[in-house]
Design an enzyme around this catalytic site. Structure first.
Site, PDB file in Angstrom:
ATOM      1  N   LEU A  54      34.675  43.484  40.492  1.00  0.00           N
ATOM      2  CA  LEU A  54      33.451  43.141  41.207  1.00  0.00           C
ATOM      3  C   LEU A  54      33.477  41.713  41.725  1.00  0.00           C
ATOM      4  O   LEU A  54      32.967  41.426  42.805  1.00  0.00           O
ATOM      5  CB  LEU A  54      32.228  43.317  40.293  1.00  0.00           C
ATOM      6  CG  LEU A  54      31.969  44.715  39.750  1.00  0.00           C
ATOM      7  CD1 LEU A  54      30.790  44.690  38.781  1.00  0.00           C
ATOM      8  CD2 LEU A  54      31.682  45.692  40.890  1.00  0.00           C
TER       9      LEU A  54
ATOM     10  N   GLY B 123      36.396  34.577  39.542  1.00  0.00           N
ATOM     11  CA  GLY B 123      36.007  33.175  39.491  1.00  0.00           C
ATOM     12  C   GLY B 123      37.113  32.359  38.858  1.00  0.00           C
ATOM     13  O   GLY B 123      38.159  32.886  38.474  1.00  0.00           O
TER      14      GLY B 123
ATOM     15  N   ASP C 255      25.351  28.041  39.573  1.00  0.00           N
ATOM     16  CA  ASP C 255      25.877  28.617  40.818  1.00  0.00           C
ATOM     17  C   ASP C 255      24.862  29.556  41.463  1.00  0.00           C
ATOM     18  O   ASP C 255      25.150  30.716  41.727  1.00  0.00           O
ATOM     19  CB  ASP C 255      27.171  29.369  40.505  1.00  0.00           C
ATOM     20  CG  ASP C 255      28.018  29.595  41.746  1.00  0.00           C
ATOM     21  OD1 ASP C 255      27.777  28.910  42.755  1.00  0.00           O
ATOM     22  OD2 ASP C 255      28.920  30.444  41.704  1.00  0.00           O
TER      23      ASP C 255
END
Length: 286
Positions: free
Chosen positions: A146, A149, A262
């Site tokens: 998905l 990072g 973030d």
């Protein structure tokens, strides 16, 4: 019937230093790779296709840089899962994190020994082979990537004992050898496990499997705000509702001395009823 011959592995090497490029190629050829050598990203792009088994790119190149190539690879379905090793000329944490955030699986800092490259390539290829559709991680059947990072990847998965669909975050393997990064990931996982707040993704379970920390979270159905605004402009009323929902999640986090690092459109999911849920997992202690 004779067995099929073993598949020849194909690697793309993008490095503007000719000596370094030849060293990388020779190292990979000794491992059985067929190697395509390129000195720039622009010359490499015509060779990007679904037949690649490994990409090694320098980060700093003339013209488009290695991060551009990594982003390009991760944005196309046929190359989304190809293992990528990024080579950095400096041990600059910000530069390395930029490459890992773009989707590199691992990083080598110059100068490095050919044996280090050989070991990382072997490990990534083995890991890719293990990750066929439906591969297993502890109690979870892992189905689809998905998000990637710098410190972890998030997968759609199913908790086999209960049949519950989850988003499973796994720590990047390359960080296991870096005690500070590994400890930071474990600390964040521990602080988030069991947290339940309005408009924040639910956290179901945290633990360590095969020495690798993980966090299992609610799988949120819907579309990200980034996807929504790409197709049509948001009207004022739904935009205000989304902003209110995200603000509610952030205020709730603050009560636990947690800060989301973030907040951006791609980390806000919107369900069919218009309710927004803050996802991604870049939290630190306040």
């Amino acid at each position: 019937m004779d067995p099929d011959p073993p598949k020849t592995l194909r690697a793309l090497v993008v490095e503007d230093d000719g000596v370094a490029r030849r060293m990388i190629s020779k190292t990979l050829q000794k491992q059985g790779f067929e190697v395509v050598e390129c000195g720039t990203v622009e010359s490499a792009l015509p060779h990007v296709d679904g037949g690649l088994d490994l990409v090694i790119t320098d980060q700093r190149l003339s013209g488009a840089d290695g991060v551009f190539l990594i982003t390009h690879l991760r944005s196309h379905p046929e190359t989304r899962e190809v293992p990528i090793i990024m080579i950095s000329a400096f041990e600059d944490p910000d530069e390395i994190e930029r490459g890992l955030e773009a989707g590199a699986d691992d990083c080598l800092v110059k100068p490095y020994r050919p044996g280090m490259l050989r070991a990382k390539a072997k490990h990534l290829i083995k890991e890719r082979e293990e990750r066929a559709p439906g591969w297993e991680f502890g109690d979870y059947r892992v189905e689809e990537i998905l998000q990637r990072g710098s410190r972890g990847s998030v997968w759609r998965a199913t908790h086999r004992p209960s049949g519950q669909r989850v988003a499973l975050k796994l720590m990047t393997r390359s960080l296991l050898d870096r005690p500070d990064s590994a400890e930071r990931f474990r600390r964040e996982v521990k602080s988030l496990a069991g947290l339940k707040l309005p408009h924040l993704v639910r956290f179901h379970e945290a633990g360590v499997e095969d020495e690798r920390p993980f966090l299992a979270m609610e799988f949120v159905e819907g579309r990200s705000v980034a996807d929504l605004i790409e197709t049509e402009p948001l009207s004022l009323a739904p935009a205000l509702r989304m902003a209110r929902d995200v603000a509610t999640a952030l205020v709730g986090l603050k009560t636990y001395d947690l800060i989301h690092r973030d907040v951006k459109p791609s980390n806000v999911m919107v369900g069919a009823g218009g309710e927004a849920t803050l996802i991604d997992f870049g939290f630190v202690k306040g």
